[in-house]
Scaffold this motif. Sequence first.
Motif, PDB file in Angstrom:
ATOM      1  N   GLN A   1       1.121  -0.808  -0.084  1.00 32.27           N
ATOM      2  CA  GLN A   1      -0.261   0.408   0.166  1.00 32.27           C
ATOM      3  C   GLN A   1       1.246   1.086   0.170  1.00 32.27           C
ATOM      4  N   PRO A   2       0.395   2.449  -0.186  1.00 35.55           N
ATOM      5  CA  PRO A   2       1.041   3.039  -0.720  1.00 35.55           C
ATOM      6  C   PRO A   2       1.152   4.342   0.779  1.00 35.55           C
ATOM      7  N   PRO A   3       2.541   3.969   0.969  1.00 37.16           N
ATOM      8  CA  PRO A   3       2.834   5.399   2.350  1.00 37.16           C
ATOM      9  C   PRO A   3       1.111   6.147   2.930  1.00 37.16           C
ATOM     10  N   ALA A   4       0.940   6.316   4.486  1.00 41.83           N
ATOM     11  CA  ALA A   4      -0.170   6.837   4.950  1.00 41.83           C
ATOM     12  C   ALA A   4      -0.097   8.067   4.646  1.00 41.83           C
ATOM     13  N   GLU A   5       1.156   7.920   4.740  1.00 43.30           N
ATOM     14  CA  GLU A   5       1.574  10.355   4.638  1.00 43.30           C
ATOM     15  C   GLU A   5       2.439  10.494   3.791  1.00 43.30           C
ATOM     16  N   PHE A   6       2.213  11.454   3.277  1.00 40.66           N
ATOM     17  CA  PHE A   6       3.058  12.318   2.016  1.00 40.66           C
ATOM     18  C   PHE A   6       4.686  12.454   2.379  1.00 40.66           C
ATOM     19  N   HIS A   7       5.810  12.539   2.599  1.00 37.96           N
ATOM     20  CA  HIS A   7       7.035  13.172   4.090  1.00 37.96           C
ATOM     21  C   HIS A   7       7.285  15.274   2.614  1.00 37.96           C
ATOM     22  N   SER A   8       7.619  15.404   3.044  1.00 40.65           N
ATOM     23  CA  SER A   8       8.725  17.460   2.799  1.00 40.65           C
ATOM     24  C   SER A   8       9.320  17.722   4.450  1.00 40.65           C
ATOM     25  N   THR A   9      10.770  18.787   2.574  1.00 40.51           N
ATOM     26  CA  THR A   9      11.193  18.639   3.400  1.00 40.51           C
ATOM     27  C   THR A   9      11.409  20.865   3.403  1.00 40.51           C
ATOM     28  N   ASN A  10      12.073  21.247   3.505  1.00 41.83           N
ATOM     29  CA  ASN A  10      12.557  22.528   3.648  1.00 41.83           C
ATOM     30  C   ASN A  10      14.005  22.326   2.453  1.00 41.83           C
ATOM     31  N   THR A  11      13.688  21.963   1.136  1.00 46.85           N
ATOM     32  CA  THR A  11      14.397  22.338   0.400  1.00 46.85           C
ATOM     33  C   THR A  11      14.303  22.079  -1.427  1.00 46.85           C
ATOM     34  N   LEU A  12      14.730  23.076  -1.689  1.00 49.11           N
ATOM     35  CA  LEU A  12      14.540  22.637  -3.510  1.00 49.11           C
ATOM     36  C   LEU A  12      15.149  21.793  -3.802  1.00 49.11           C
ATOM     37  N   ASP A  13      14.071  20.200  -4.148  1.00 51.09           N
ATOM     38  CA  ASP A  13      15.007  19.371  -4.949  1.00 51.09           C
ATOM     39  C   ASP A  13      14.486  19.262  -6.455  1.00 51.09           C
ATOM     40  N   VAL A  14      16.165  19.430  -7.253  1.00 51.12           N
ATOM     41  CA  VAL A  14      16.426  18.822  -8.707  1.00 51.12           C
ATOM     42  C   VAL A  14      17.069  17.489  -9.209  1.00 51.12           C
ATOM     43  N   GLY A  53      17.489   8.733 -17.816  1.00 50.83           N
ATOM     44  CA  GLY A  53      17.325  10.372 -18.250  1.00 50.83           C
ATOM     45  C   GLY A  53      17.286  11.427 -18.327  1.00 50.83           C
ATOM     46  N   GLN A  54      14.969  10.931 -17.547  1.00 51.86           N
ATOM     47  CA  GLN A  54      14.269  12.228 -16.880  1.00 51.86           C
ATOM     48  C   GLN A  54      14.882  12.704 -15.521  1.00 51.86           C
ATOM     49  N   ALA A  55      14.361  14.093 -15.964  1.00 54.47           N
ATOM     50  CA  ALA A  55      14.578  14.499 -14.295  1.00 54.47           C
ATOM     51  C   ALA A  55      13.683  15.710 -13.887  1.00 54.47           C
ATOM     52  N   PHE A  56      13.664  15.972 -12.874  1.00 54.31           N
ATOM     53  CA  PHE A  56      12.788  16.532 -11.267  1.00 54.31           C
ATOM     54  C   PHE A  56      13.211  17.463 -11.289  1.00 54.31           C
ATOM     55  N   ALA A  57      12.347  18.730 -10.798  1.00 52.44           N
ATOM     56  CA  ALA A  57      12.418  19.485  -9.778  1.00 52.44           C
ATOM     57  C   ALA A  57      11.454  19.439  -8.353  1.00 52.44           C
ATOM     58  N   GLN A  58      11.383  18.774  -7.574  1.00 53.24           N
ATOM     59  CA  GLN A  58      10.900  18.689  -6.237  1.00 53.24           C
ATOM     60  C   GLN A  58      10.706  19.884  -5.551  1.00 53.24           C
ATOM     61  N   GLN A  59       9.609  21.045  -5.701  1.00 47.33           N
ATOM     62  CA  GLN A  59      10.123  22.341  -5.327  1.00 47.33           C
ATOM     63  C   GLN A  59       9.194  22.217  -3.663  1.00 47.33           C
ATOM     64  N   GLY A  60       9.505  21.800  -2.112  1.00 46.63           N
ATOM     65  CA  GLY A  60       9.704  21.266  -1.248  1.00 46.63           C
ATOM     66  C   GLY A  60       7.775  20.623  -0.647  1.00 46.63           C
ATOM     67  N   VAL A  75      17.305   3.969  -9.597  1.00 44.08           N
ATOM     68  CA  VAL A  75      18.158   5.345  -8.881  1.00 44.08           C
ATOM     69  C   VAL A  75      18.321   6.430  -9.265  1.00 44.08           C
ATOM     70  N   ILE A  76      18.220   7.801  -8.427  1.00 42.94           N
ATOM     71  CA  ILE A  76      18.137   8.706  -8.409  1.00 42.94           C
ATOM     72  C   ILE A  76      19.244   9.741  -7.789  1.00 42.94           C
ATOM     73  N   ALA A  77      19.575  11.167  -8.819  1.00 40.84           N
ATOM     74  CA  ALA A  77      21.188  11.295  -7.848  1.00 40.84           C
ATOM     75  C   ALA A  77      20.052  12.651  -8.326  1.00 40.84           C
ATOM     76  N   VAL A  78      20.469  12.979  -7.093  1.00 41.18           N
ATOM     77  CA  VAL A  78      19.419  14.608  -6.160  1.00 41.18           C
ATOM     78  C   VAL A  78      20.039  15.654  -5.498  1.00 41.18           C
ATOM     79  N   VAL A  79      20.069  17.099  -6.303  1.00 44.62           N
ATOM     80  CA  VAL A  79      20.763  18.118  -5.368  1.00 44.62           C
ATOM     81  C   VAL A  79      20.249  18.988  -4.958  1.00 44.62           C
ATOM     82  N   MET A  80      19.909  19.295  -3.279  1.00 50.14           N
ATOM     83  CA  MET A  80      19.439  19.282  -2.488  1.00 50.14           C
ATOM     84  C   MET A  80      19.359  20.774  -1.758  1.00 50.14           C
ATOM     85  N   MET A  81      18.395  21.716  -2.540  1.00 49.90           N
ATOM     86  CA  MET A  81      19.112  23.608  -1.483  1.00 49.90           C
ATOM     87  C   MET A  81      17.822  22.746  -0.735  1.00 49.90           C
ATOM     88  N   GLY A  82      19.097  23.628   0.485  1.00 50.00           N
ATOM     89  CA  GLY A  82      18.087  24.385   1.555  1.00 50.00           C
ATOM     90  C   GLY A  82      17.532  25.549   1.388  1.00 50.00           C
TER      91      GLY A  82
END
Length: 155
Positions: free
Chosen positions: A88-101, A124-131, A145-152
Amino acid sequence: MTESAAPQDGYRVVDTSETAAGLSTIGKERFVPVDRVPDGRGLARLWEADGVLFGPAPDSSVESPLFPAAAGVRFWTVTVPPEAPGTQPPAEFHSTNTLDVGIVLSGRIVLEMEDGTSTELSAGQAFAQQGTPHNWRNLHTEDAVIAVVMMGWDR
């Protein structure tokens, strides 16, 4: 991308620097292992610095908190193993105070949002996850496998 882009055991990381004369140089090289965390994901903390946008170049060898404060940066890879059938999907979503690309290095992964929308990303596909609250799920049979840069982000 090929499987060699996402090794199972770790990554070679090269840091640049400056000489006393102000010339660019290879500062150091190191091997960063992929550590398995309790939920089975693999985490490689490739480069981290706090206050990176202020003053002299940071020392990325200093142990940093898991997530960056404002003006801090984390560069990681995350390996997400396949979910067991019927999970089952996780009951709660998570978030951080970061901008992730980031970019998917191998496999396929689903990004789920609170409103029920989702999208599948493949190598080969990219994302921007805005907190925003979200979940990453692997509904396939191979690791993603994802590579991610998290900026505070001070928001």
